[in-house]
Design an enzyme around this catalytic site. Structure first.
Site, PDB file in Angstrom:
ATOM      1  CD  GLU A 146      -9.731 -21.885 -30.321  1.00 34.99           C
ATOM      2  OE1 GLU A 146      -8.978 -21.172 -29.633  1.00 34.99           O
ATOM      3  OE2 GLU A 146     -10.855 -22.247 -29.939  1.00 34.99           O
ATOM      4  CG  ASP A 199     -12.585 -30.312 -25.923  1.00 34.49           C
ATOM      5  OD1 ASP A 199     -12.876 -29.121 -26.082  1.00 34.49           O
ATOM      6  OD2 ASP A 199     -11.486 -30.797 -26.244  1.00 34.49           O
TER       7      ASP A 199
END
Length: 274
Positions: A48, A59
Site C-alpha cells: 500500500e 492519519d
C-alpha cells in the site's frame, strides 16, 4: 483475474495476506523503491503506497509527518505512478494499491495533457503504470460513481473503507461497488491510535461478511507480530503502517538501518500470519 484477486486466490491454505503501508517519497523516491523490494523480500503480498497530501486527516501523527516530508520534497501523484512503473519492471506479482486523498487525483486529472478527461486520465495512467487498486480515504461511496466508472474501464480495483460505525445498509451498498478487497478500520480514530479489541474486530468482520464476499483486510492499530497474529485468525489480510513508517523517519539518514529495520519487522509480521 486481477493481480489483487490472484494474490488472495493463491495464498497457501491457512495463510493470510500481509499488506504493509509506506508513504511514497518519504526519505526519497529511491529509498521508497528499495523499501518496496525489501518488503516483498520479507513477505509482503500487497504494498500500500501512500500518495503524499498536505492534509491527511485520516492519519495519525506518524503517517501525517511522512506525508509532510514527502510533500516538502515535492513528490507528486505523477511521481508515485513513475515509482510503480519502475517497481513493475522487476516485480510483476506483488499487488500495489495507492492509498490517499481525492485532491491529488482531482489535480492530476485537471492538469493532464491526455485526450481523456476527468478521472479517465488518472485511471488510464494508473493502470498503465501497474497500479492494481485505489483507496480514496475521503471520497464517500455515494459520490464515487464517476471515478469507479473510470477505474472499472481500466481494470483497477476500487477499495473502500468500512469502520466500526458503518451501518449495515451502507455495507450492503458498498458490496455493489467495492472490488479487490475491503479495508476494515479496526479503531475509531486515526491511523496508529488506540488499543485493539480483538472480539470487536471479529464481530465486525462477521457483520461485513453477511453482505460482502470480497476478502477483508484489517488495519489501524496493528503494531507488531503478536497483534497481527491475533487479527489474522479472522481477517483475510493484515495491514500495517505506522510501525514501519516510524523506522523510515528514525533512520532517514541511514538507509542500511532503515531497510534492515523495516525488513525485520515485516518478516516478523508476515511469519506470524502464516
Amino acid at each position: 483475474m486481477s493481480r489483487l484477486a490472484s494474490v488472495f486466490a493463491n495464498l497457501p491454505q491457512g495463510h493470510k495476506a500481509f499488506i504493509p503501508f509506506i508513504t511514497a517519497g518519504d526519505s526519497g523516491l529511491d529509498n521508497t523503491y528499495e523499501l518496496m523490494l525489501t518488503l516483498v523480500a520479507n513477505g509482503a503480498n500487497v504494498i500500500e503506497l501512500g500518495v503524499p497530501f498536505s492534509d491527511p486527516m485520516a492519519d495519525g501523527p506518524m503517517i501525517a509527518k511522512s506525508h509532510e516530508r514527502a510533500v516538502a520534497a515535492g513528490v507528486s501523484l505523477r511521481d508515485v505512478l513513475a515509482l510503480v512503473r519502475k517497481f513493475r519492471a522487476v516485480d510483476n506479482a506483488t499487488a500495489v494499491v495507492l492509498m490517499g486523498y481525492l485532491n491529488p487525483i482531482e489535480v492530476y486529472a485537471a492538469h493532464s495533457n491526455a485526450e481523456k478527461s476527468g478521472y479517465q486520465a488518472f485511471a488510464t495512467d494508473a493502470s498503465a503504470s501497474g497500479v492494481d487498486g485505489v483507496l480514496v480515504v475521503d471520497m464517500p461511496p455515494e459520490e464515487a460513481h464517476d471515478l469507479k466508472q473510470s477505474l472499472d474501464a481500466t481494470g483497477v480495483d476500487f477499495i473502500f473503507l468500512v469502520a466500526p460505525t458503518t451501518t449495515d445498509a451502507r455495507i450492503e451498498f458498498l458490496a455493489t461497488i467495492a472490488s479487490g478487497f475491503v479495508y476494515f478500520v479496526s479503531l475509531k480514530g486515526v491511523t496508529g491510535a488506540g488499543h485493539l479489541d480483538i472480539d470487536v474486530v471479529k464481530n465486525n468482520l462477521s457483520r461485513i461478511r453477511q453482505y460482502i464476499d470480497l476478502p477483508v483486510g484489517v488495519g489501524f492499530g496493528i503494531k507488531d507480530a503478536k497483534t497481527a497474529k491475533a487479527i489474522s485468525e479472522n481477517a483475510d489480510a493484515v495491514i500495517v503502517g505506522s510501525s514501519l513508517v516510524a523506522f523510515v523517519e528514525q533512520y532517514a539518514d541511514d538507509k542500511a538501518k532503515m531497510l534492515a529495520s523495516v525488513g525485520n519487522l515485516a518478516n516478523e509480521i508476515s511469519s506470524a500470519i502464516k
